[in-house]
Structures are given as C-alpha cells and as structure tokens.
Motif scaffolding. Sequence first.
Motif, short mmCIF file in Angstrom:
data_model
loop_
_atom_site.label_atom_id
_atom_site.label_comp_id
_atom_site.label_asym_id
_atom_site.label_seq_id
_atom_site.Cartn_x
_atom_site.Cartn_y
_atom_site.Cartn_z
N LYS A 32 4.86 5.67 -10.06
CA LYS A 32 4.73 7.08 -10.46
C LYS A 32 3.92 7.17 -11.74
O LYS A 32 4.32 7.78 -12.72
CB LYS A 32 6.12 7.70 -10.68
CG LYS A 32 7.03 7.63 -9.49
CD LYS A 32 6.51 8.50 -8.38
CE LYS A 32 7.50 8.45 -7.22
NZ LYS A 32 7.06 9.16 -6.07
N THR A 68 0.84 -1.20 0.00
CA THR A 68 0.00 0.00 0.00
C THR A 68 0.87 1.25 0.00
O THR A 68 0.62 2.20 -0.75
CB THR A 68 -0.93 0.01 1.23
OG1 THR A 68 -1.71 -1.18 1.21
CG2 THR A 68 -1.85 1.20 1.21
N GLN A 69 1.90 1.23 0.81
CA GLN A 69 2.83 2.36 0.86
C GLN A 69 3.60 2.48 -0.45
O GLN A 69 3.82 3.58 -0.95
CB GLN A 69 3.79 2.17 2.03
CG GLN A 69 4.72 3.31 2.29
CD GLN A 69 5.62 3.03 3.49
OE1 GLN A 69 5.56 1.97 4.09
NE2 GLN A 69 6.45 4.00 3.81
N GLY A 70 3.98 1.35 -1.02
CA GLY A 70 4.73 1.35 -2.28
C GLY A 70 3.92 1.87 -3.45
O GLY A 70 4.48 2.43 -4.40
N PHE A 101 10.82 -3.06 -3.00
CA PHE A 101 10.39 -2.18 -1.90
C PHE A 101 9.93 -3.01 -0.70
O PHE A 101 10.26 -2.70 0.45
CB PHE A 101 9.28 -1.25 -2.38
CG PHE A 101 8.84 -0.24 -1.39
CD1 PHE A 101 9.57 0.92 -1.19
CD2 PHE A 101 7.69 -0.44 -0.64
CE1 PHE A 101 9.16 1.86 -0.25
CE2 PHE A 101 7.28 0.48 0.29
CZ PHE A 101 8.01 1.64 0.49
N TYR A 119 5.07 -2.69 -12.58
CA TYR A 119 5.82 -2.30 -11.39
C TYR A 119 6.00 -3.43 -10.38
O TYR A 119 6.42 -3.17 -9.25
CB TYR A 119 5.12 -1.12 -10.71
CG TYR A 119 5.33 0.19 -11.42
CD1 TYR A 119 6.43 1.00 -11.14
CD2 TYR A 119 4.43 0.63 -12.38
CE1 TYR A 119 6.62 2.19 -11.79
CE2 TYR A 119 4.61 1.83 -13.03
CZ TYR A 119 5.71 2.61 -12.73
OH TYR A 119 5.90 3.79 -13.38
N THR A 146 2.05 4.39 -3.45
CA THR A 146 2.16 5.86 -3.47
C THR A 146 3.59 6.32 -3.68
O THR A 146 3.81 7.37 -4.27
CB THR A 146 1.62 6.46 -2.16
OG1 THR A 146 2.35 5.92 -1.06
CG2 THR A 146 0.14 6.18 -2.00
N GLN A 147 4.59 5.55 -3.22
CA GLN A 147 5.98 5.99 -3.29
C GLN A 147 6.71 5.49 -4.53
O GLN A 147 7.51 6.21 -5.11
CB GLN A 147 6.75 5.54 -2.05
CG GLN A 147 6.28 6.22 -0.79
CD GLN A 147 7.05 5.76 0.43
OE1 GLN A 147 7.98 4.96 0.32
NE2 GLN A 147 6.66 6.25 1.59
N VAL A 148 6.45 4.27 -4.94
CA VAL A 148 7.21 3.66 -6.04
C VAL A 148 6.52 3.87 -7.38
O VAL A 148 7.16 4.22 -8.37
CB VAL A 148 7.41 2.15 -5.77
CG1 VAL A 148 8.08 1.47 -6.94
CG2 VAL A 148 8.22 1.95 -4.50
N ARG A 191 9.64 -3.68 -8.95
CA ARG A 191 9.99 -2.56 -8.07
C ARG A 191 9.25 -2.66 -6.74
O ARG A 191 9.82 -2.37 -5.68
CB ARG A 191 9.67 -1.24 -8.75
CG ARG A 191 10.56 -0.97 -9.94
CD ARG A 191 10.24 0.37 -10.54
NE ARG A 191 10.93 0.48 -11.82
CZ ARG A 191 10.56 1.28 -12.78
NH1 ARG A 191 9.50 2.05 -12.63
NH2 ARG A 191 11.24 1.33 -13.91
#
Length: 153
Positions: free
Chosen positions: A27, A19-21, A78, A71, A23-25, A74
């Motif tokens: 793009k 879930t965090q990835g 992460f 993704y 938003t961060q990974v 990636r």
Amino acid sequence: MVDQARARRIAERIKQLVTQGLTQVVKDERVGFITITDVRVTGDLQHASVFYTVLGTPEDRETAAEILATYRGRLRSFVGKGLGIRLTPSVEFILDALPEDAQHMDELLREVAARDAELAAARARGDFAGEPDPYRKPRTEEDGDAPDAPDAR
C-alpha cells in the motif's frame, strides 16, 4: 530427485501471486510500474528468486528496491497462503538487467548499421585501383605503337 515440472509450476504460481500481492499487499503510492519478469525456484522448493523490472528513472528503481525489501515478509506470507504447500519458500527480489542489455544490443545494432551504410557509400563511389580493364589486349594502330611489319625474308 527433483521434480522439474513441479518446480516450474510452483515458480509460475509464485510469479502470479507476487504480481497480485503488489496490488493487494503493498500500500505504497511510490511503487510505480514494477513488472515481475521471472521467478526461479531451487530444486528443494526452499528459495525463490523473483526477477523484476521498473519502468522509470534510476531513482524509481532504487525506490522500488526499498519498497520490495520492506514488504518482503508480507509478500512471502501472501505467497505462502496462496501456494498451499507445506513449506513457504524464502523470497529474494532481484532487479532484472534484461532491459538494459536489450538497450545495449539495440545501440550496437544501430552502430553496425551505420558502419554498413558508410561502407556501401564508399563502395558506390569507389574506382578501380588500376586501369578500368586490367587485361592485356593486342596492340592496334590506333594506339600509336603499331607492331613492326614482319620481315619478308
């Protein structure tokens, strides 16, 4: 022997990291509303199945599946950095069918409620099949067929 408690903890941590990835990974502006609903990890912690839902049209679901497939490596990297365990599990993204199943159940419940309402309406306006009072009663003179007087012999 498989430690089920550890597998559950790792699955929950993978859910948080994915879930965090997102938003961060990732793009990509086409991501939309992806919600991670569940993560299941095999007993040997080598494979993680990540279940997700997408709010929107079927085209949005297809786009989200393409983005997650692009993704995946990636996101796995992460997750591996965030987990801190020796081996990073492989990650598989699976579209969760829960919202469609829930919608189908809602439709079935609405149909059942409509049928119940129809039966209740039919029951309210229904009459008895025979006479209103089906039990035998002794005849009276008002009926017109008074029984004969008993013989006085």
